[in-house]
Design an enzyme around this catalytic site. Structure first.
Site, PDB file in Angstrom:
ATOM      1  N   GLY A   1       0.781  -1.224   0.000  1.00  0.00           N
ATOM      2  CA  GLY A   1       0.000   0.000   0.000  1.00  0.00           C
ATOM      3  C   GLY A   1       0.813   1.275   0.000  1.00  0.00           C
ATOM      4  O   GLY A   1       0.366   2.306   0.515  1.00  0.00           O
TER       5      GLY A   1
ATOM      6  N   GLY B   1       2.249   2.641  -2.899  1.00  0.00           N
ATOM      7  CA  GLY B   1       2.283   3.279  -4.210  1.00  0.00           C
ATOM      8  C   GLY B   1       3.108   2.539  -5.240  1.00  0.00           C
ATOM      9  O   GLY B   1       3.430   3.086  -6.296  1.00  0.00           O
ATOM     10  N   LYS B   2       3.407   1.288  -4.959  1.00  0.00           N
ATOM     11  CA  LYS B   2       4.241   0.483  -5.861  1.00  0.00           C
ATOM     12  C   LYS B   2       3.581   0.297  -7.226  1.00  0.00           C
ATOM     13  O   LYS B   2       4.246   0.414  -8.267  1.00  0.00           O
ATOM     14  CB  LYS B   2       4.526  -0.864  -5.203  1.00  0.00           C
ATOM     15  N   THR B   3       2.284   0.023  -7.234  1.00  0.00           N
ATOM     16  CA  THR B   3       1.585  -0.186  -8.501  1.00  0.00           C
ATOM     17  C   THR B   3       1.522   1.098  -9.311  1.00  0.00           C
ATOM     18  O   THR B   3       1.671   1.078 -10.541  1.00  0.00           O
ATOM     19  CB  THR B   3       0.169  -0.733  -8.243  1.00  0.00           C
TER      20      THR B   3
ATOM     21  N   LYS C   1       2.365  -8.855 -13.619  1.00  0.00           N
ATOM     22  CA  LYS C   1       2.291  -9.176 -12.195  1.00  0.00           C
ATOM     23  C   LYS C   1       2.084 -10.667 -12.104  1.00  0.00           C
ATOM     24  O   LYS C   1       0.980 -11.165 -12.396  1.00  0.00           O
ATOM     25  CB  LYS C   1       1.147  -8.425 -11.516  1.00  0.00           C
TER      26      LYS C   1
ATOM     27  N   GLU D   1       5.999  -6.569 -11.505  1.00  0.00           N
ATOM     28  CA  GLU D   1       5.648  -6.094 -10.161  1.00  0.00           C
ATOM     29  C   GLU D   1       5.433  -7.256  -9.210  1.00  0.00           C
ATOM     30  O   GLU D   1       4.653  -8.170  -9.486  1.00  0.00           O
ATOM     31  CB  GLU D   1       4.386  -5.231 -10.199  1.00  0.00           C
ATOM     32  N   GLY D   2       6.125  -7.203  -8.080  1.00  0.00           N
ATOM     33  CA  GLY D   2       5.909  -8.196  -7.036  1.00  0.00           C
ATOM     34  C   GLY D   2       4.647  -7.871  -6.249  1.00  0.00           C
ATOM     35  O   GLY D   2       3.823  -7.058  -6.664  1.00  0.00           O
ATOM     36  N   ALA D   3       4.502  -8.513  -5.091  1.00  0.00           N
ATOM     37  CA  ALA D   3       3.357  -8.259  -4.217  1.00  0.00           C
ATOM     38  C   ALA D   3       3.875  -7.824  -2.863  1.00  0.00           C
ATOM     39  O   ALA D   3       4.700  -8.507  -2.256  1.00  0.00           O
ATOM     40  CB  ALA D   3       2.500  -9.518  -4.083  1.00  0.00           C
ATOM     41  N   GLY D   4       3.414  -6.664  -2.385  1.00  0.00           N
ATOM     42  CA  GLY D   4       3.863  -6.203  -1.079  1.00  0.00           C
ATOM     43  C   GLY D   4       5.364  -5.960  -1.063  1.00  0.00           C
ATOM     44  O   GLY D   4       5.908  -5.310  -1.943  1.00  0.00           O
TER      45      GLY D   4
END
Length: 206
Positions: free
Chosen positions: A12, A14-16, A32, A98-101
């Site tokens: 949460g 702002g990575k995306t 992703k 893009e990874g997750a978290g």
């Protein structure tokens, strides 16, 4: 050919949004590999919207999981066994993955995202907040990646600019500061592209 992995110091942050800005600036493909939390929509749809990417530049996920949880747990609840060997880099270039978290989010009970990054051998961009706590989270992420031999391309900050935090992370972590993406009151493709162009150098990603 240009390819980067985008990870974060937390969820949460702002990575995306940063991944969308980078993909748009490079005219890249976006992937992703594991999407969890489908009720709120997939990140690839938000990236496509914000980056103005056509459907052929969005690489389908290897796994789509229902619950907004770490992939290892979301997969278990869906009755799915994630096979890390299915997480093979797609051939398209340029490519933003893009990874997750964060970097140490579990993909399975025995494999972390950082382990997958090491297998891929791509340079990683760490997305970090600018607020209180970011020095600790950023340096921990940098150490975890380096412990696995992962090359760090640099750190991209998201939030209100904080010169001392950014300088401290760059100095202690011995990483490049790529820029700082401000939080946009109206998050739309034009505003995001303008903000990225104003605060980042495209040549740093080529």
């Amino acid at each position: 050919m240009t390819a980067f992995v985008v990870t974060g110091t937390d969820t949460g942050i702002g990575k995306t949004v940063f991944a969308a800005a980078l993909a748009g600036a490079l005219g890249a493909h976006y992937w992703k590999p594991v999407q969890s939390g489908l009720a709120d929509g997939a990140d690839k749809d938000e990236v496509a919207r914000l980056a103005g990417l056509s459907a052929d530049r969005i690489v389908p996920e290897a796994y789509r999981l229902t619950e907004p949880l770490s992939p290892h747990r979301a997969a278990e609840l869906d009755g799915i066994a994630i096979d890390p060997d299915r997480l093979t880099l797609p051939p398209q270039r340029p490519l933003v993955v893009e990874g997750a978290g964060g970097a140490l989010v579990p993909v399975t009970r025995t494999v972390l995202y950082a382990d997958v990054f090491a297998r891929w051998g791509l340079p990683v961009i760490v997305v970090a907040r600018t607020a209180l706590g970011t020095i600790n989270h950023s340096l921990l992420t940098i150490e975890a990646l380096r412990a696995r031999g992962v090359a760090i391309h640099g750190v991209a900050f998201v939030g209100e600019a904080n010169e001392d935090n950014a300088a401290t992370i760059a100095e202690i972590g011995k990483v490049r500061r790529l820029g700082c993406l401000p939080v946009l009151p109206d998050l739309n493709p034009h505003a995001l592209a303008e903000a990225f162009a104003a605060h980042f150098l495209r040549d740093d990603f080529i």
